[in-house]
Write a protein that holds these residues in place. Sequence first.
Motif, PDB file in Angstrom:
ATOM      1  N   ALA A 222       0.832  -1.205   0.000  1.00 18.52           N
ATOM      2  CA  ALA A 222       0.000   0.000   0.000  1.00 18.52           C
ATOM      3  C   ALA A 222       0.867   1.255   0.000  1.00 18.52           C
ATOM      4  N   ASN A 225       2.221   1.718  -3.529  1.00 20.15           N
ATOM      5  CA  ASN A 225       1.204   2.260  -4.434  1.00 20.15           C
ATOM      6  C   ASN A 225       0.961   3.739  -4.174  1.00 20.15           C
ATOM      7  N   GLN A 226       1.033   4.159  -2.902  1.00 19.65           N
ATOM      8  CA  GLN A 226       0.898   5.578  -2.593  1.00 19.65           C
ATOM      9  C   GLN A 226       2.056   6.371  -3.188  1.00 19.65           C
ATOM     10  N   HIS A 256      -6.236  -0.519 -12.448  1.00 18.61           N
ATOM     11  CA  HIS A 256      -5.497  -0.647 -11.186  1.00 18.61           C
ATOM     12  C   HIS A 256      -5.108   0.741 -10.672  1.00 18.61           C
ATOM     13  N   THR A 258      -6.507   3.648 -11.539  1.00 15.82           N
ATOM     14  CA  THR A 258      -7.720   4.407 -11.237  1.00 15.82           C
ATOM     15  C   THR A 258      -8.291   4.029  -9.878  1.00 15.82           C
ATOM     16  N   ARG A 259      -8.295   2.743  -9.572  1.00 16.25           N
ATOM     17  CA  ARG A 259      -8.843   2.288  -8.303  1.00 16.25           C
ATOM     18  C   ARG A 259      -8.086   2.886  -7.119  1.00 16.25           C
ATOM     19  N   HIS A 260      -6.753   2.849  -7.187  1.00 17.37           N
ATOM     20  CA  HIS A 260      -5.952   3.375  -6.080  1.00 17.37           C
ATOM     21  C   HIS A 260      -5.993   4.907  -6.041  1.00 17.37           C
ATOM     22  N   LYS A 262      -8.462   6.847  -6.953  1.00 14.84           N
ATOM     23  CA  LYS A 262      -9.764   7.274  -6.441  1.00 14.84           C
ATOM     24  C   LYS A 262      -9.847   7.106  -4.930  1.00 14.84           C
ATOM     25  N   ARG A 263      -9.191   6.070  -4.408  1.00 13.02           N
ATOM     26  CA  ARG A 263      -9.174   5.880  -2.956  1.00 13.02           C
ATOM     27  C   ARG A 263      -8.449   7.023  -2.254  1.00 13.02           C
ATOM     28  N   THR A 264      -7.481   7.615  -2.942  1.00 19.37           N
ATOM     29  CA  THR A 264      -6.690   8.693  -2.342  1.00 19.37           C
ATOM     30  C   THR A 264      -7.351  10.052  -2.523  1.00 19.37           C
ATOM     31  N   GLY A 266     -10.531  10.623  -4.173  1.00 20.10           N
ATOM     32  CA  GLY A 266     -11.986  10.639  -4.223  1.00 20.10           C
ATOM     33  C   GLY A 266     -12.574  10.772  -5.610  1.00 20.10           C
TER      34      GLY A 266
END
Length: 303
Positions: A222, A225-226, A256, A258-260, A262-264, A266
Motif C-alpha cells: 500500500a 502504491n501511494q 489498477h 484508477t482504483r488506487h 480514487k481511494r486517495t 476521491g
Amino acid sequence: MNAARFRNAAHYWRSSLVPDADMVTAEYYDHEFSPHWHDAYTVPVIEAGAECYDYRGAHHVAEAGSVPVINPGEVHTGARAVDAGWRYRVFYLPVPFVENLARDMSGRPESSPWFPVDIVRDADLARRLVVAHRLLESGADPLAAELALVDAVTTLLGRHALARPGIAPLATDANRVATMKSRLADDLLEPVTLAELAQTVGLSTFHAARLFTRETGLAPHAWRNQMRIVRALPALRAGASVTDVAAASGFTDQSHFTRHFKRTFGVPPGRWRRTRAKQRESARTYKHPDRRLAYPRFHRRTS
C-alpha cells in the motif's frame, strides 16, 4: 436438470511465491473424493454451496464461509452436502512453510502446528484467505500477494492452532524502515516480493511486514502504491494520458491505477487531470478589472 448447480471443474495451479505448494480453484456438482490424504496442510475456504466429508471418525458439513482445515497425513473424503454442490478455493501448504511461519511469529522453534477436528468458522479469516488466494492466482502484484498470504496463514495459526504461537516483541527500528522504503521506492516498475524486502533488512517476512506497517501506518504494497500515485501527479498535471501515466508509474493497468487514485483523491485520475487543466486555463486568461476599488471615506467626528 438443475440450472443452478455447480459444474465439475477444477483448476490446479502453483505460485513461485510459495515453493512446493499447490492451490486449486474448483467447483463440484456430483464429484466424490474417495478416502485419501495429503502430505501438506489442506486449507480450503468454501465460497458457495456446502461440502460434507468424513474426517477422524466424524462426519462434517462445511457451509459457505467456513474453513475446514485438514492436517497433514490425515485421511478424509469429500462430497456435496447440498443439491447444487459446492465451490471453494484450497491451499495445500507444505509443512516446512507453515512451521517456519509459526517460528517467525514466536521467535523460537515451534513443533508442527496442529489444528482441531472441528470446522473453523471465522468470517474474517475466510476473507483473508480468499484475498490471498485470488492475489496469488492473478499474479499481478507479488508484494501484495505474499503479504496477504503471510497475513492469512499467521492469522490461522494465531487464532486456531491447538498450540498457538506467541508473538515475539518488536522493537522500533527506524533504520530498517528507511532501508525498506528505499528498496520499495528506488524503481517502481521493478517487481518486489515480501521475501526480498525482508532479506534487505535481515528479518523474516512476518516481522518485516509487521515492522513496516506499524511504523508507516501502511502495509508495504500500500505504501508503494501511494508512492506511485505521488510520482504520477506531475505527469497528470502536464496533460499525459491516464493510460501512459499508469504504465510509467508501475501500476498493472489503467483500472489498477484508477482504483488506487480514487481511494486517495476521491475522483478518477482523468477527472482530476481535467479539473487541474481548467484551473490552469482560468489562471492564464483571468485579468484584474482596470478600475479603482472604491473604499468608503471615514470622517472624524467633531464635537
